[in-house]
Design a protein around this motif. Structure first.
Motif, PDB file in Angstrom:
ATOM      1  N   UNK A 170      45.812  54.863  49.048  1.00  0.00           N
ATOM      2  CA  UNK A 170      44.524  54.824  49.823  1.00  0.00           C
ATOM      3  C   UNK A 170      43.575  54.456  48.800  1.00  0.00           C
ATOM      4  N   UNK A 171      43.013  53.250  48.674  1.00  0.00           N
ATOM      5  CA  UNK A 171      41.791  53.202  47.833  1.00  0.00           C
ATOM      6  C   UNK A 171      40.483  53.279  48.545  1.00  0.00           C
ATOM      7  N   UNK A 172      39.473  53.921  47.843  1.00  0.00           N
ATOM      8  CA  UNK A 172      38.314  54.097  48.592  1.00  0.00           C
ATOM      9  C   UNK A 172      37.605  52.750  48.782  1.00  0.00           C
ATOM     10  N   UNK A 173      36.919  52.369  49.834  1.00  0.00           N
ATOM     11  CA  UNK A 173      36.355  51.468  50.288  1.00  0.00           C
ATOM     12  C   UNK A 173      34.954  51.641  50.662  1.00  0.00           C
ATOM     13  N   UNK A 174      34.285  52.498  50.360  1.00  0.00           N
ATOM     14  CA  UNK A 174      33.076  52.895  50.842  1.00  0.00           C
ATOM     15  C   UNK A 174      32.127  51.885  50.373  1.00  0.00           C
ATOM     16  N   UNK A 175      32.086  51.327  49.422  1.00  0.00           N
ATOM     17  CA  UNK A 175      31.377  50.298  48.686  1.00  0.00           C
ATOM     18  C   UNK A 175      32.084  48.955  48.545  1.00  0.00           C
ATOM     19  N   UNK A 176      32.296  47.995  49.382  1.00  0.00           N
ATOM     20  CA  UNK A 176      32.948  46.974  49.394  1.00  0.00           C
ATOM     21  C   UNK A 176      32.750  46.078  48.313  1.00  0.00           C
ATOM     22  N   UNK A 177      31.110  46.190  48.185  1.00  0.00           N
ATOM     23  CA  UNK A 177      30.722  44.952  47.092  1.00  0.00           C
ATOM     24  C   UNK A 177      30.120  45.689  45.744  1.00  0.00           C
ATOM     25  N   UNK A 178      30.430  44.847  44.749  1.00  0.00           N
ATOM     26  CA  UNK A 178      30.342  45.575  43.548  1.00  0.00           C
ATOM     27  C   UNK A 178      28.912  45.315  43.186  1.00  0.00           C
ATOM     28  N   UNK A 179      28.003  46.542  42.885  1.00  0.00           N
ATOM     29  CA  UNK A 179      26.589  46.480  42.683  1.00  0.00           C
ATOM     30  C   UNK A 179      26.227  45.558  41.412  1.00  0.00           C
ATOM     31  N   UNK A 180      26.969  45.663  40.541  1.00  0.00           N
ATOM     32  CA  UNK A 180      26.590  44.778  39.183  1.00  0.00           C
ATOM     33  C   UNK A 180      26.702  43.425  39.638  1.00  0.00           C
ATOM     34  N   UNK A 181      27.669  42.804  40.473  1.00  0.00           N
ATOM     35  CA  UNK A 181      27.430  41.328  40.759  1.00  0.00           C
ATOM     36  C   UNK A 181      26.561  41.112  41.800  1.00  0.00           C
ATOM     37  N   UNK A 182      26.087  41.950  42.579  1.00  0.00           N
ATOM     38  CA  UNK A 182      25.079  42.100  43.488  1.00  0.00           C
ATOM     39  C   UNK A 182      23.714  41.777  42.795  1.00  0.00           C
ATOM     40  N   UNK A 183      23.457  42.689  42.137  1.00  0.00           N
ATOM     41  CA  UNK A 183      22.186  42.290  41.134  1.00  0.00           C
ATOM     42  C   UNK A 183      22.118  41.256  40.373  1.00  0.00           C
ATOM     43  N   UNK A 184      23.274  40.735  39.812  1.00  0.00           N
ATOM     44  CA  UNK A 184      23.237  39.408  39.009  1.00  0.00           C
ATOM     45  C   UNK A 184      22.945  38.277  40.051  1.00  0.00           C
ATOM     46  N   UNK A 185      23.455  38.226  41.203  1.00  0.00           N
ATOM     47  CA  UNK A 185      23.346  37.154  42.029  1.00  0.00           C
ATOM     48  C   UNK A 185      21.840  37.395  42.603  1.00  0.00           C
ATOM     49  N   UNK A 186      21.256  38.186  42.912  1.00  0.00           N
ATOM     50  CA  UNK A 186      19.877  38.738  43.201  1.00  0.00           C
ATOM     51  C   UNK A 186      18.917  38.106  42.329  1.00  0.00           C
ATOM     52  N   UNK A 187      19.123  38.653  40.875  1.00  0.00           N
ATOM     53  CA  UNK A 187      18.042  38.320  39.968  1.00  0.00           C
ATOM     54  C   UNK A 187      18.275  36.639  39.863  1.00  0.00           C
TER      55      UNK A 187
END
Length: 264
Positions: free
Chosen positions: A130-147
């Protein structure tokens, strides 16, 4: 998979109206134990980064969202060795401040789909998983896309919840109002089970919504018509150049973000 097929660094899923990425791409048939993916995978180079591209609905959009073989699509990327998955998708906005033609780099997901194969675990052969899924989106990748969006002048909202509906029909006005009242931001039909399957496969995942419409409309603006297929495809096509520009600029940034983590 063909033994001579190349490895890839980053995977990209294509959505409605987005069926190819990169020039001089090599095409590969990738076999998985879950059956064939939606289409052959193409692998192209963006500088030194090898990018695998797969249109989730097929090259002719033959698969509706509830019939996409998500397990095969994600597993094909895993077999190619990708270290990250970027998942652009068309979405309806539930908020007046999130406008058609803009992007949302989502940070949360609500799954309202049913009847889809949403896990690789048809049985627990070695005990529960049962994998944790609290954060479905990787924060490093999000930051790269936003920047990258900021650097390229593309309007991208930082964070937002996508509610995933089964489709292929669009929402009723009551459903759309319910989703908005719940505090959610955009609505889509494919982010689940893509995101949880990527998590199970151990592949960092990021979803970026290209907003095409206002779903069933906005109560505060009765002049906004409910979404139609033709409207979605027209807005997506007219903004596809922005998505391509964003992805081409973000791919090396995503690769660097992954390299920084592996070296730390």
């Amino acid at each position: 998979m063909n033994e001579t097929a190349p490895r890839a660094d980053i995977g990209v899923f294509g959505g409605s109206g987005f069926y190819s990425l990169g020039e001089d791409a090599e095409t590969w048939e990738v076999e998985t134990e879950w059956g064939p993916p939606s289409a052959p995978v193409t692998v192209a180079r963006f500088g030194t980064v090898r990018v695998a591209f797969l249109p989730r609905h097929g090259v002719d959009h033959r698969f509706p969202p509830h019939r996409v073989n998500y397990r095969a699509n994600v597993d094909a990327m895993r077999r190619l060795g990708v270290r990250a998955l970027i998942s652009p998708f068309a979405a309806g906005s539930l908020r007046p401040e999130i406008r058609p033609g803009e992007f949302v780099v989502c940070d949360q997901l609500v799954d309202r789909t049913w009847g889809r194969e949403s896990t690789f675990h048809d049985e627990f052969t070695d005990g529960p998983v049962h994998l944790p899924f609290a954060e479905p989106y990787d924060p490093r990748l999000r930051r790269a896309l936003l920047d990258t969006a900021s650097a390229t002048g593309v309007t991208a909202h930082d964070g937002g919840t996508v509610v995933v509906v089964n489709g292929p029909r669009f929402s009723t006005r009551a459903e759309s109002r319910w989703h908005r009242d719940a505090g959610w931001h955009v609505v889509n039909m494919t982010q689940s089970p893509e995101a949880p399957l990527a998590m199970e496969a151990g592949i960092p995942f990021v979803g970026i919504a290209l907003v095409t419409d206002y779903d069933a409309g906005l109560d505060e603006d009765p002049g906004i018509a409910p979404v139609t297929d033709a409207a979605v495809l027209a807005v997506f096509e007219s903004n596809l150049h922005k998505l391509r520009r964003l992805l081409e600029a973000a791919i090396p940034e995503v690769d660097r973000a992954l390299a920084d983590v592996s070296e730390s």
